[in-house]
Design a protein around this motif. Structure first.
Motif, PDB file in Angstrom:
ATOM      1  N   ASN A  39       0.823  -1.209   0.000  1.00 50.84           N
ATOM      2  CA  ASN A  39       0.000   0.000   0.000  1.00 50.84           C
ATOM      3  C   ASN A  39       0.857   1.259   0.000  1.00 50.84           C
ATOM      4  N   LEU A  40       1.975   1.222   0.712  1.00 53.68           N
ATOM      5  CA  LEU A  40       2.881   2.367   0.751  1.00 53.68           C
ATOM      6  C   LEU A  40       3.377   2.705  -0.656  1.00 53.68           C
ATOM      7  N   LYS A  41       3.810   1.691  -1.384  1.00 52.50           N
ATOM      8  CA  LYS A  41       4.291   1.912  -2.755  1.00 52.50           C
ATOM      9  C   LYS A  41       3.185   2.461  -3.643  1.00 52.50           C
ATOM     10  N   ILE A  42       2.003   1.866  -3.555  1.00 54.53           N
ATOM     11  CA  ILE A  42       0.871   2.320  -4.378  1.00 54.53           C
ATOM     12  C   ILE A  42       0.527   3.771  -4.042  1.00 54.53           C
ATOM     13  N   ALA A  43       0.468   4.096  -2.758  1.00 57.62           N
ATOM     14  CA  ALA A  43       0.097   5.451  -2.335  1.00 57.62           C
ATOM     15  C   ALA A  43       1.113   6.481  -2.807  1.00 57.62           C
ATOM     16  N   ILE A  44       2.395   6.140  -2.741  1.00 59.39           N
ATOM     17  CA  ILE A  44       3.425   7.082  -3.201  1.00 59.39           C
ATOM     18  C   ILE A  44       3.327   7.281  -4.705  1.00 59.39           C
ATOM     19  N   VAL A  45       3.135   6.196  -5.441  1.00 62.33           N
ATOM     20  CA  VAL A  45       3.019   6.306  -6.903  1.00 62.33           C
ATOM     21  C   VAL A  45       1.787   7.140  -7.274  1.00 62.33           C
ATOM     22  N   ILE A  46       0.659   6.893  -6.626  1.00 67.42           N
ATOM     23  CA  ILE A  46      -0.558   7.671  -6.921  1.00 67.42           C
ATOM     24  C   ILE A  46      -0.347   9.142  -6.581  1.00 67.42           C
ATOM     25  N   THR A  47       0.309   9.412  -5.448  1.00 71.17           N
ATOM     26  CA  THR A  47       0.586  10.806  -5.081  1.00 71.17           C
ATOM     27  C   THR A  47       1.449  11.479  -6.139  1.00 71.17           C
ATOM     28  N   ALA A  48       2.472  10.775  -6.613  1.00 71.35           N
ATOM     29  CA  ALA A  48       3.341  11.334  -7.653  1.00 71.35           C
ATOM     30  C   ALA A  48       2.571  11.556  -8.945  1.00 71.35           C
ATOM     31  N   ILE A  49       1.706  10.627  -9.312  1.00 73.06           N
ATOM     32  CA  ILE A  49       0.888  10.784 -10.522  1.00 73.06           C
ATOM     33  C   ILE A  49      -0.028  11.991 -10.379  1.00 73.06           C
ATOM     34  N   LEU A  50      -0.668  12.126  -9.214  1.00 79.53           N
ATOM     35  CA  LEU A  50      -1.537  13.289  -8.996  1.00 79.53           C
ATOM     36  C   LEU A  50      -0.737  14.589  -9.050  1.00 79.53           C
ATOM     37  N   GLY A  51       0.493  14.567  -8.533  1.00 81.36           N
ATOM     38  CA  GLY A  51       1.359  15.742  -8.644  1.00 81.36           C
ATOM     39  C   GLY A  51       1.658  16.082 -10.093  1.00 81.36           C
ATOM     40  N   ALA A  52       1.924  15.057 -10.909  1.00 80.72           N
ATOM     41  CA  ALA A  52       2.187  15.282 -12.335  1.00 80.72           C
ATOM     42  C   ALA A  52       0.931  15.800 -13.037  1.00 80.72           C
ATOM     43  N   ILE A  53      -0.219  15.255 -12.689  1.00 80.77           N
ATOM     44  CA  ILE A  53      -1.484  15.735 -13.274  1.00 80.77           C
ATOM     45  C   ILE A  53      -1.702  17.198 -12.896  1.00 80.77           C
ATOM     46  N   PHE A  54      -1.420  17.542 -11.650  1.00 80.87           N
ATOM     47  CA  PHE A  54      -1.537  18.934 -11.218  1.00 80.87           C
ATOM     48  C   PHE A  54      -0.689  19.840 -12.113  1.00 80.87           C
ATOM     49  N   LEU A  55       0.553  19.430 -12.371  1.00 79.45           N
ATOM     50  CA  LEU A  55       1.452  20.240 -13.193  1.00 79.45           C
ATOM     51  C   LEU A  55       0.938  20.379 -14.622  1.00 79.45           C
ATOM     52  N   VAL A  56       0.429  19.295 -15.175  1.00 77.57           N
ATOM     53  CA  VAL A  56      -0.127  19.348 -16.534  1.00 77.57           C
ATOM     54  C   VAL A  56      -1.322  20.302 -16.570  1.00 77.57           C
ATOM     55  N   LEU A  57      -2.174  20.221 -15.558  1.00 74.48           N
ATOM     56  CA  LEU A  57      -3.330  21.113 -15.501  1.00 74.48           C
ATOM     57  C   LEU A  57      -2.901  22.577 -15.383  1.00 74.48           C
ATOM     58  N   GLN A  58      -1.814  22.833 -14.676  1.00 78.10           N
ATOM     59  CA  GLN A  58      -1.312  24.203 -14.575  1.00 78.10           C
ATOM     60  C   GLN A  58      -0.875  24.728 -15.954  1.00 78.10           C
ATOM     61  N   VAL A  59      -0.196  23.890 -16.704  1.00 78.92           N
ATOM     62  CA  VAL A  59       0.233  24.296 -18.048  1.00 78.92           C
ATOM     63  C   VAL A  59      -0.986  24.546 -18.937  1.00 78.92           C
ATOM     64  N   ILE A  60      -1.987  23.682 -18.836  1.00 78.06           N
ATOM     65  CA  ILE A  60      -3.232  23.899 -19.594  1.00 78.06           C
ATOM     66  C   ILE A  60      -3.871  25.211 -19.151  1.00 78.06           C
ATOM     67  N   GLY A  61      -3.812  25.502 -17.847  1.00 78.62           N
ATOM     68  CA  GLY A  61      -4.330  26.777 -17.347  1.00 78.62           C
ATOM     69  C   GLY A  61      -3.602  27.954 -17.965  1.00 78.62           C
ATOM     70  N   TRP A  62      -2.290  27.836 -18.145  1.00 79.61           N
ATOM     71  CA  TRP A  62      -1.532  28.905 -18.792  1.00 79.61           C
ATOM     72  C   TRP A  62      -1.990  29.098 -20.230  1.00 79.61           C
TER      73      TRP A  62
END
Length: 191
Positions: A86-109
């Motif tokens: 679960n620790l590995k899955i949670a870290i990977v999901i958190t990192a993916i959500l962080g990457a999605i956040f960054l992509v959404l910021q660029v789309i916002g720009w």
């Protein structure tokens, strides 16, 4: 009896040196964004301020980063229970959500460009790009930090008896999440 009580060392408050350094880093980031938001308010009061709506995608990115705090909490909880899968899955999901956040910021720009809010020109657009961009750079550093933590988990260096690095990562991640929520509402209500 009185002599024995005075000879014992007093218990002091101590913080792990790396955690202390991280907190100093967080304070410095807070000061940077306090300066940005203060400058924003001062410059806005001078006039010649182009008003525009924040892109809807910033609302979505806010939801994504808040969700990432939940997955980081899950990671921390899993580590305390030595639930490594679960620790590995949670870290990977958190990192993916962080990457999605960054992509959404660029789309916002990109949406900002569509409403003629550019990095160069009127300072209202410049402030939004700088504030979101500098925050985005910190999120990039946190995503990299997540992968360092994930590598340490695979090496069994993080577990219920060795949580300092994960605690630092979680604190930094939650700080960036809270910082974004503050920045989002600041930009939303100060147009």
């Amino acid at each position: 009896m009185e002599q024995m009580m005075t000879d014992q060392p007093q218990r002091t408050f101590s913080v792990h040196p790396k955690k202390f350094a991280m907190w100093l880093f967080i304070v410095s980031i807070t000061m940077i964004f306090a300066a940005f938001t203060s400058a924003y308010i001062v410059r806005q009061a001078e006039g010649n301020w182009f008003e525009f709506e924040l892109p809807m995608v910033f609302y979505y990115s806010t939801a994504v980063i808040v969700a990432s705090s939940a997955t980081m909490f899950w990671a921390m909880r899993s580590a305390k229970k030595d639930n490594f899968s679960n620790l590995k899955i949670a870290i990977v999901i958190t990192a993916i959500l962080g990457a999605i956040f960054l992509v959404l910021q660029v789309i916002g720009w990109q949406h900002l460009v569509e409403v003629s809010a550019y990095f160069v020109g009127n300072p209202s657009g410049s402030f939004v790009y700088v504030i979101t961009g500098v925050h985005g750079l910190h999120v990039v550093s946190a995503v990299v930090y997540l992968f360092v933590i994930l590598f340490a988990v695979f090496k069994m260096e993080i577990h219920s008896k060795a949580l300092v690095r994960l605690e630092m990562c979680a604190t930094y991640w939650h700080f960036l999440d809270i910082l974004w929520v503050y920045l989002f509402f600041f930009l939303l209500f100060n147009r």
